[in-house]
Motif scaffolding. Structure first.
Motif, PDB file in Angstrom:
ATOM      1  N   THR A 288      -3.178   6.864 -14.936  1.00 46.03           N
ATOM      2  CA  THR A 288      -4.399   6.093 -14.750  1.00 46.03           C
ATOM      3  C   THR A 288      -4.203   4.991 -13.718  1.00 46.03           C
ATOM      4  OG1 THR A 288      -5.064   6.546 -17.020  1.00 46.03           O
ATOM      5  CG2 THR A 288      -6.141   4.698 -15.929  1.00 46.03           C
ATOM      6  N   LEU A 289      -3.032   4.352 -13.739  1.00 48.26           N
ATOM      7  CA  LEU A 289      -2.727   3.377 -12.703  1.00 48.26           C
ATOM      8  C   LEU A 289      -2.693   4.067 -11.328  1.00 48.26           C
ATOM      9  CD1 LEU A 289       0.064   1.255 -14.439  1.00 48.26           C
ATOM     10  CD2 LEU A 289      -2.297   0.586 -14.002  1.00 48.26           C
ATOM     11  N   GLY A 290      -2.161   5.286 -11.299  1.00 52.87           N
ATOM     12  CA  GLY A 290      -2.176   6.067 -10.059  1.00 52.87           C
ATOM     13  C   GLY A 290      -3.588   6.356  -9.601  1.00 52.87           C
ATOM     14  N   ASN A 291      -4.485   6.618 -10.555  1.00 52.87           N
ATOM     15  CA  ASN A 291      -5.890   6.846 -10.212  1.00 52.87           C
ATOM     16  C   ASN A 291      -6.508   5.580  -9.614  1.00 52.87           C
ATOM     17  OD1 ASN A 291      -5.558   9.365 -11.307  1.00 52.87           O
ATOM     18  ND2 ASN A 291      -6.630   8.904 -13.212  1.00 52.87           N
ATOM     19  N   GLY A 292      -6.140   4.428 -10.179  1.00 51.30           N
ATOM     20  CA  GLY A 292      -6.625   3.167  -9.630  1.00 51.30           C
ATOM     21  C   GLY A 292      -6.146   2.976  -8.200  1.00 51.30           C
ATOM     22  N   ILE A 293      -4.900   3.361  -7.937  1.00 49.48           N
ATOM     23  CA  ILE A 293      -4.363   3.274  -6.579  1.00 49.48           C
ATOM     24  C   ILE A 293      -5.070   4.275  -5.670  1.00 49.48           C
ATOM     25  CG2 ILE A 293      -2.259   3.645  -5.200  1.00 49.48           C
ATOM     26  CD1 ILE A 293      -0.717   2.524  -7.668  1.00 49.48           C
ATOM     27  N   SER A 294      -5.503   5.414  -6.238  1.00 47.01           N
ATOM     28  CA  SER A 294      -6.319   6.371  -5.472  1.00 47.01           C
ATOM     29  C   SER A 294      -7.629   5.728  -5.031  1.00 47.01           C
ATOM     30  CB  SER A 294      -6.621   7.617  -6.313  1.00 47.01           C
ATOM     31  OG  SER A 294      -5.478   8.404  -6.520  1.00 47.01           O
ATOM     32  N   ASN A 295      -8.289   4.998  -5.954  1.00 48.89           N
ATOM     33  CA  ASN A 295      -9.538   4.308  -5.615  1.00 48.89           C
ATOM     34  C   ASN A 295      -9.302   3.261  -4.526  1.00 48.89           C
ATOM     35  OD1 ASN A 295     -10.240   4.417  -9.102  1.00 48.89           O
ATOM     36  ND2 ASN A 295     -11.221   5.666  -7.549  1.00 48.89           N
ATOM     37  N   TYR A 296      -8.236   2.496  -4.684  1.00 47.62           N
ATOM     38  CA  TYR A 296      -7.873   1.479  -3.690  1.00 47.62           C
ATOM     39  C   TYR A 296      -7.631   2.137  -2.328  1.00 47.62           C
ATOM     40  CZ  TYR A 296      -4.752  -1.708  -1.167  1.00 47.62           C
ATOM     41  OH  TYR A 296      -4.156  -2.481  -0.205  1.00 47.62           O
ATOM     42  N   THR A 297      -6.841   3.229  -2.335  1.00 48.37           N
ATOM     43  CA  THR A 297      -6.534   3.933  -1.095  1.00 48.37           C
ATOM     44  C   THR A 297      -7.787   4.499  -0.451  1.00 48.37           C
ATOM     45  OG1 THR A 297      -4.337   4.535  -1.928  1.00 48.37           O
ATOM     46  CG2 THR A 297      -5.179   5.806  -0.066  1.00 48.37           C
ATOM     47  N   ALA A 298      -8.638   5.146  -1.275  1.00 48.76           N
ATOM     48  CA  ALA A 298      -9.846   5.789  -0.748  1.00 48.76           C
ATOM     49  C   ALA A 298     -10.788   4.766  -0.121  1.00 48.76           C
ATOM     50  CB  ALA A 298     -10.552   6.552  -1.867  1.00 48.76           C
ATOM     51  N   GLN A 299     -10.973   3.609  -0.785  1.00 43.29           N
ATOM     52  CA  GLN A 299     -11.839   2.580  -0.200  1.00 43.29           C
ATOM     53  C   GLN A 299     -11.288   2.109   1.142  1.00 43.29           C
ATOM     54  OE1 GLN A 299     -13.346  -0.779  -2.279  1.00 43.29           O
ATOM     55  NE2 GLN A 299     -13.961   0.354  -4.105  1.00 43.29           N
ATOM     56  N   ASN A 300      -9.973   1.907   1.229  1.00 42.35           N
ATOM     57  CA  ASN A 300      -9.386   1.408   2.469  1.00 42.35           C
ATOM     58  C   ASN A 300      -9.337   2.472   3.551  1.00 42.35           C
ATOM     59  OD1 ASN A 300      -8.307  -1.533   2.207  1.00 42.35           O
ATOM     60  ND2 ASN A 300      -7.840  -0.589   0.239  1.00 42.35           N
TER      61      ASN A 300
END
Length: 466
Positions: A288-300
């Motif tokens: 789930t933390l990895g998914n959060g990093i996915s969201n962060y990455t995708a936005q950037n």
């Protein structure tokens, strides 16, 4: 509250965004932990074995829900970073429609073939009836599982990790109370455990979806968004399908491993059921933390801020390793007390199995957490081919080695497969991350700096020396 993850110090942004996600998944896992706790403590060891046995099959269904979640989440994150608000609404509507179709298909399959799946994993006769009962009730609650996952993916995509946490905290605590009430006061047995989960997940789902629609209504767009888009469905599917395949094959692999474990008897099954829930709590939390990093990455990536992706990887690595330290210490030295929570009559083979499993796996949480951070970035940047290679390497190694090593080493051989698979796949994931598009971006930035320095040097007036 929606939040732009392309602004602010990356480490601070990720801490604030990911910690509620970490809390959310802990409460999410309380559903399964509560089921096992109540089954083992208030019903019987066979009931615990039945719930744990069924859990491996439910993970297949959850895999599809997770795929819909992450596919929608990454797509909406990129659109949010690019400020394409009309497309955000269309992407959400498209996901809800597609998820409904997938869910209906899985409910049909589950209703018709659950018994066959239970037989396929060599479910012992003494736990077959309870395993099937639990699965039948779970299948009818699949719409709640799907739409809740999609809703949490949308919240995360728009930078809101607190709302899902609030929903889950309330519903998970309620689930424990309802579990105990149905089993102890109403004497419903395994059915009570399943119905409690059904009801509490249903409430969470309805509330989450209502809040999603309320949030979308507040986003103003110049034109009315379309209810469905094949183009956006294709974009969502590029991330969703590999994620579904990843989780599905992992679940199938776990079912194969469960079949090997089942050959050692119901006591080993019960010990494994207790300890694997504790293990899955950690792995799912890191995922789930990895998914959060996915969201962060995708936005950037959507905002074309590639330099923040590298900073996000370093921050994510720091977060998961700081969280790993207390977990490893607790599981390695306190595994006996954790397994004790799930067993009506602690001791014997069940206790020995659970403790052995936790002690062999927990030191390698530092390894798997690093892999999942790298995987989160690969997903957020839509590098799905590389993501799949690393994931399937882990799966294939764990399944093959579990079967092979179980012959000379017994159950200890099965547990050895996890650290080996995690280590090899971690090396692959980190290597794939290091050769991502941000590497070229860094090289271009360095080249630009050198060229600018060269131009400035050429423009400086010559100094006359007498």
């Amino acid at each position: 509250m929606n939040k732009d993850l392309t602004l602010g110090k990356p480490e601070t942004v990720l801490w604030r965004f990911c910690l509620p996600l970490f809390g959310s998944i802990i409460f999410q896992q309380l559903y399964n932990l509560a089921d096992s706790f109540v089954a083992g403590k208030f019903i019987s060891e066979d009931a615990l074995a039945a719930v744990g046995n069924s859990y491996e099959i439910t993970l297949i269904f959850i895999a599809f829900a997770f795929g819909c979640n992450i596919g929608c989440s990454v797509t909406v994150s990129q659109l949010f970073g690019a400020k394409r608000y009309r497309d955000i609404k269309t992407a959400v509507y498209t996901t809800l429609i597609a998820s409904g179709v997938v869910c209906a298909f899985l409910m049909t399959i589950g209703t018709l073939f659950c018994t066959d799946l239970l037989q396929l994993i060599h479910t012992p006769e003494n736990v077959m009836a309870d395993s099937k009962l639990y699965l039948d009730i779970y299948v009818w609650g699949l719409p709640f599982v799907f739409y809740y996952n999609v809703a949490t993916g949308i919240f995360s995509a728009m930078g809101d990790s607190k709302t899902p946490f609030i929903f889950l905290a309330i519903s998970s605590v309620t689930n424990i109370a309802v579990d105990i009430f149905f089993v102890t006061a109403l004497h419903m047995g395994v059915a009570g455990v399943a119905w409690a989960t059904f009801l509490c997940q249903g409430v969470s789902c309805v509330l989450a979806v209502l809040v999603v629609f309320n949030r979308l209504a507040k986003i103003e767009t110049e034109e009315k968004p379309a209810l469905f888009s094949w183009q956006l469905l294709k974009k969502i599917s590029i991330v969703a399908i590999p994620s579904i395949l990843q989780q599905s094959f992992i679940s199938v692999g776990n079912i194969v491993i469960q079949g090997v474990i089942n050959t050692f008897g119901s006591s080993v099954m019960a010990g494994y059921s207790a300890s694997v829930k504790m293990n899955n709590l950690v792995i799912t939390s890191f995922t789930t933390l990895g998914n959060g990093i996915s969201n962060y990455t995708a936005q950037n990536v959507g905002a074309m801020k590639m330099s923040r992706v590298r900073a996000g990887f370093k921050a994510g690595m720091k977060i998961v390793w700081m969280l790993s330290v207390p977990i490893v210490l607790l599981y390695f030295f306190g595994g006996k007390y954790l397994v004790y929570l799930f067993l009506e009559q602690p001791g014997g083979k069940a206790m020995e199995t659970g403790v052995q499993f936790l002690r062999m796996l927990s030191p390698f949480y530092f390894v798997i957490s690093l892999k999942l951070v790298a995987d989160g970035i690969l997903r957020g940047a839509e590098m799905m081919n590389k993501f799949m290679i690393a994931t399937f390497t882990d799966l294939i190694l764990r399944v093959v080695l579990a079967k092979v090593l179980s012959v000379p080493f017994g159950t200890a051989g099965i547990w050895m497969a996890w650290p080996i698979g995690w280590t090899v796949s971690m090396v692959l994931s980190v290597w794939f991350y290091n050769v991502g598009p941000w590497k070229q971006h860094d090289e271009d930035e360095n080249l630009a700096v050198i060229e600018e320095a060269t131009i400035l040097e050429a423009e400086e007036p010559a100094v006359l020396v007498e």
